[in-house]
Each structure stands twice: as C-alpha cells, then as structure tokens.
Design a protein around this motif. Sequence first.
Motif, mmCIF file in Angstrom:
data_model
loop_
_atom_site.group_PDB
_atom_site.id
_atom_site.type_symbol
_atom_site.label_atom_id
_atom_site.label_comp_id
_atom_site.label_asym_id
_atom_site.label_seq_id
_atom_site.Cartn_x
_atom_site.Cartn_y
_atom_site.Cartn_z
ATOM 1 N N THR A 1 -1.478 -14.989 19.577
ATOM 2 C CA THR A 1 -1.455 -13.553 19.300
ATOM 3 C C THR A 1 -1.081 -13.234 17.856
ATOM 4 O O THR A 1 -1.663 -12.342 17.238
ATOM 5 C CB THR A 1 -0.441 -12.850 20.237
ATOM 6 N N ALA A 2 -0.087 -13.940 17.306
ATOM 7 C CA ALA A 2 0.440 -13.565 15.988
ATOM 8 C C ALA A 2 1.080 -14.762 15.308
ATOM 9 O O ALA A 2 1.418 -15.764 15.950
ATOM 10 C CB ALA A 2 1.464 -12.433 16.129
ATOM 11 N N VAL A 3 1.255 -14.617 14.003
ATOM 12 C CA VAL A 3 2.060 -15.531 13.192
ATOM 13 C C VAL A 3 3.187 -14.716 12.582
ATOM 14 O O VAL A 3 2.942 -13.682 11.942
ATOM 15 C CB VAL A 3 1.233 -16.196 12.076
ATOM 16 N N TRP A 4 4.420 -15.178 12.791
ATOM 17 C CA TRP A 4 5.595 -14.507 12.249
ATOM 18 C C TRP A 4 6.144 -15.313 11.065
ATOM 19 O O TRP A 4 6.307 -16.534 11.156
ATOM 20 C CB TRP A 4 6.706 -14.417 13.294
ATOM 21 N N THR A 5 6.456 -14.630 9.965
ATOM 22 C CA THR A 5 7.135 -15.278 8.838
ATOM 23 C C THR A 5 8.369 -14.459 8.469
ATOM 24 O O THR A 5 8.330 -13.232 8.487
ATOM 25 C CB THR A 5 6.208 -15.404 7.619
ATOM 26 N N HIS B 1 -2.660 -11.747 14.462
ATOM 27 C CA HIS B 1 -1.819 -10.744 13.809
ATOM 28 C C HIS B 1 -0.792 -11.420 12.904
ATOM 29 O O HIS B 1 -0.349 -12.543 13.173
ATOM 30 C CB HIS B 1 -1.133 -9.875 14.859
ATOM 31 N N LEU B 2 -0.408 -10.715 11.854
ATOM 32 C CA LEU B 2 0.483 -11.246 10.815
ATOM 33 C C LEU B 2 1.713 -10.358 10.749
ATOM 34 O O LEU B 2 1.617 -9.180 10.397
ATOM 35 C CB LEU B 2 -0.248 -11.272 9.472
ATOM 36 N N ARG B 3 2.864 -10.930 11.089
ATOM 37 C CA ARG B 3 4.060 -10.115 11.254
ATOM 38 C C ARG B 3 5.241 -10.664 10.462
ATOM 39 O O ARG B 3 5.406 -11.877 10.317
ATOM 40 C CB ARG B 3 4.452 -10.046 12.735
ATOM 41 N N ALA B 4 6.056 -9.742 9.986
ATOM 42 C CA ALA B 4 7.326 -10.110 9.354
ATOM 43 C C ALA B 4 8.364 -10.265 10.438
ATOM 44 O O ALA B 4 8.588 -9.344 11.218
ATOM 45 C CB ALA B 4 7.762 -9.030 8.375
ATOM 46 N N GLY B 5 8.978 -11.412 10.485
ATOM 47 C CA GLY B 5 10.006 -11.640 11.496
ATOM 48 C C GLY B 5 11.188 -12.426 10.936
ATOM 49 O O GLY B 5 11.276 -13.598 11.221
ATOM 50 N N SER B 6 11.984 -11.810 10.059
ATOM 51 C CA SER B 6 12.157 -10.364 9.934
ATOM 52 C C SER B 6 12.155 -9.936 8.468
ATOM 53 O O SER B 6 12.316 -10.759 7.568
ATOM 54 C CB SER B 6 13.477 -9.934 10.548
ATOM 55 N N LEU B 7 12.046 -8.640 8.253
ATOM 56 C CA LEU B 7 12.179 -8.043 6.942
ATOM 57 C C LEU B 7 13.550 -7.373 6.873
ATOM 58 O O LEU B 7 13.893 -6.564 7.732
ATOM 59 C CB LEU B 7 11.059 -7.022 6.724
#
Length: 353
Positions: A37-41, A71-77
């Motif tokens: 579903t997503a990649v978190w950075t 999907h490309l997500r900040a985990g966490s900002l």
Amino acid sequence: MDLSVMFFGADDASAGHAAKYGDILAIAKAADQLGFTAVWTPERHFQQVGQLFPNPALLSAALATATERIHLRAGSLVLPLHHPLRIAEDWAVVDNLSRGRIGVSVATGWHSRDFVLAPAAYEDRRERASRDLALLRRLWAGEAVEFTDGAGGRVAVTSQPRPYSAALPLWTTTSGSPRTWEAAGRMRTHILGATIGQTRDELAAKIRLYRDAYAAAPNQPGAPPEGTVTLMAHTFVAATDELAREQAGGPLKAYLRSYVAQTAANKQGVAGSQGARVDALSEEQLGALTAFAFQRYLSWGSLIGSPETCRKSLADLADLGCDEVACFVDFGLGADDVLTSLTRLADLSREAR
C-alpha cells in the motif's frame, strides 16, 4: 488489512550512504510491484539510528519518480521543527510528482538534540504541533493565511504550488501515550503507532479510545468519516520460524541496543529520568535487557517468523482493530534478505485484504 513498508533506520552505513539509498530505491520499487500500500520514511536528525533520513519530503520526491502506484508517506514528520508553509509547499511538490500518492504522519518530536534546528520550539512542542496541524489543513485547502513578513508586517499568503489532491491525508504519530491516541481521534487524523512496548490488551484499549474519540469529534476539513489505525511492526518472513529468528536475531538485537543508547542520550529521556537510568546500566545489563526485549517481542507484536506464523499475527492485529501494518524492514538486514522477505509477505498481503 493493508500492508505497507516502513524504513526507520539501522545504523550500519559501512558500505556508504549512496549504497544505502540505492537499497531504499530497490526495496521501494519491489514493494510497488508487489502490491504494497505505501512506503513510509521518517525524519531523524544527528543520530546513529536513522542517519539516512533527515527529510522525508526529499526522499519521497525521489521515490515518486521511481514508483507508479504505491503511496509515499512521512512516518514521521516532526511538525514543530518546520514552518507549516514550508511543509505545505514541499509536500505539494511530492503530491504533484506522485499524482496524489502522499500522506504525512506528524509528530511532536521527543529527542532534545533534534531541536538544534529549532531550540525555541522544544518546550511547547506539543502545543505547537496541535496548532500547526490545523493550520496545515487550511493551507492545503488553499486558504490565504496571515503571517509576519520580513518587514514586520502581516501579510496573507496562499501556499504554492497547489497540490494535486484536494485533502492531505494526515496521521498522528504516537509513542504509546493514551492521551495521544485520544487527541488524534479528537483532531480526526489517522494514527500511526507501534506494537512494541505494550501488551495486546493495552493496545486494544488505546484503539477503542481512539475510535470513540474520532466518532465523537466534529468533522475536520479533508478528514474521512473513519480513521485508519496503522501499526508499525518489525518484519522478516523466512521459510521457517527458526530461520527467521536466526537471521533476524542479531540485527534486531543490535538495533534495539542502539535505540536504547539513543534514548539515553536524550537530556530528558522518554519519561523524564528514564535516560539517566538506562545510561547507568553496565554493558552486561544492557545486553540482558536487549535479549529480554527481543524474546518478548517475538512472543507478540512482530512479524518475524514463517508465513504461517506471520499470517496468524496479522489476523490477530486485524481482530484488534488494526487497518494497516507498516512493516519495519531496515533494522539491519541486508537488502537481498529484505527483498526475499517482501516477496513472501506479498502473498500474505493479498490474503489479508
């Protein structure tokens, strides 16, 4: 249940940072092709753990051009470290590059050293995060908001470029405090937590608290009718439980040890004096603590094992009310091992949806 891939940062960069970024690109491309579903950075600063991840927007922009559907997500900002206009601008770029495949989980920040970037924001970081999250929603929606300019006057500005998506998908990151779970519900954001460091019953209670708070809260701009519970879990799927534990044991113990050392370096620790207590441990005691944490984590909360073991773990998390598992893959394993694990995990992902 959705499965995504999370990078959080092992501390071994002996092959060089360029090679590590190459590994991240290869893993993200594979995750895209395998249907995750997503990649978190994450956002990390000045630490051994997470040294590759100072800016999730920058890395997500690179991943946007290398992937097609994930999907490309900040985990966490870490929200208090940044001006909300800067966040809106940066992530609007990524949103356009990816054609609407972004998401951001905001955090208050916890390590005092991170706030070298914004020392005045440390003491009231929680209040700042809550305030700026609401402001970020307004900016994303295209509202003109007043700020102080270089001449000291007030000027209304609209964030540019305009994003591809009408609403910014927002998560709140929690380290485990029930107050944060409840606050996320009240703000009607999704929530990003972790399985580690809590029992199954404790986690179930926090999910219920979040769901109740979300249902009772007034609607927020861009917020969906129901929130998403995303839980991070260390992940390595091998042919058998024995092989998984043998291959993951050394890297995961080393990672946990580094994380404890990072906590000790924080001036206030996670809970005020915790850092001082950890710092006082001998090497032998620290090793024993790490081994205990590893064994406890294997018993519940990780996705380390055979496909059948991980299938049961995913079913258990779904029963708790988890909507998505963010599979933490970069805790010290080699890229080839991670890619092999992802292929096995992809079969489970298709079953879990």
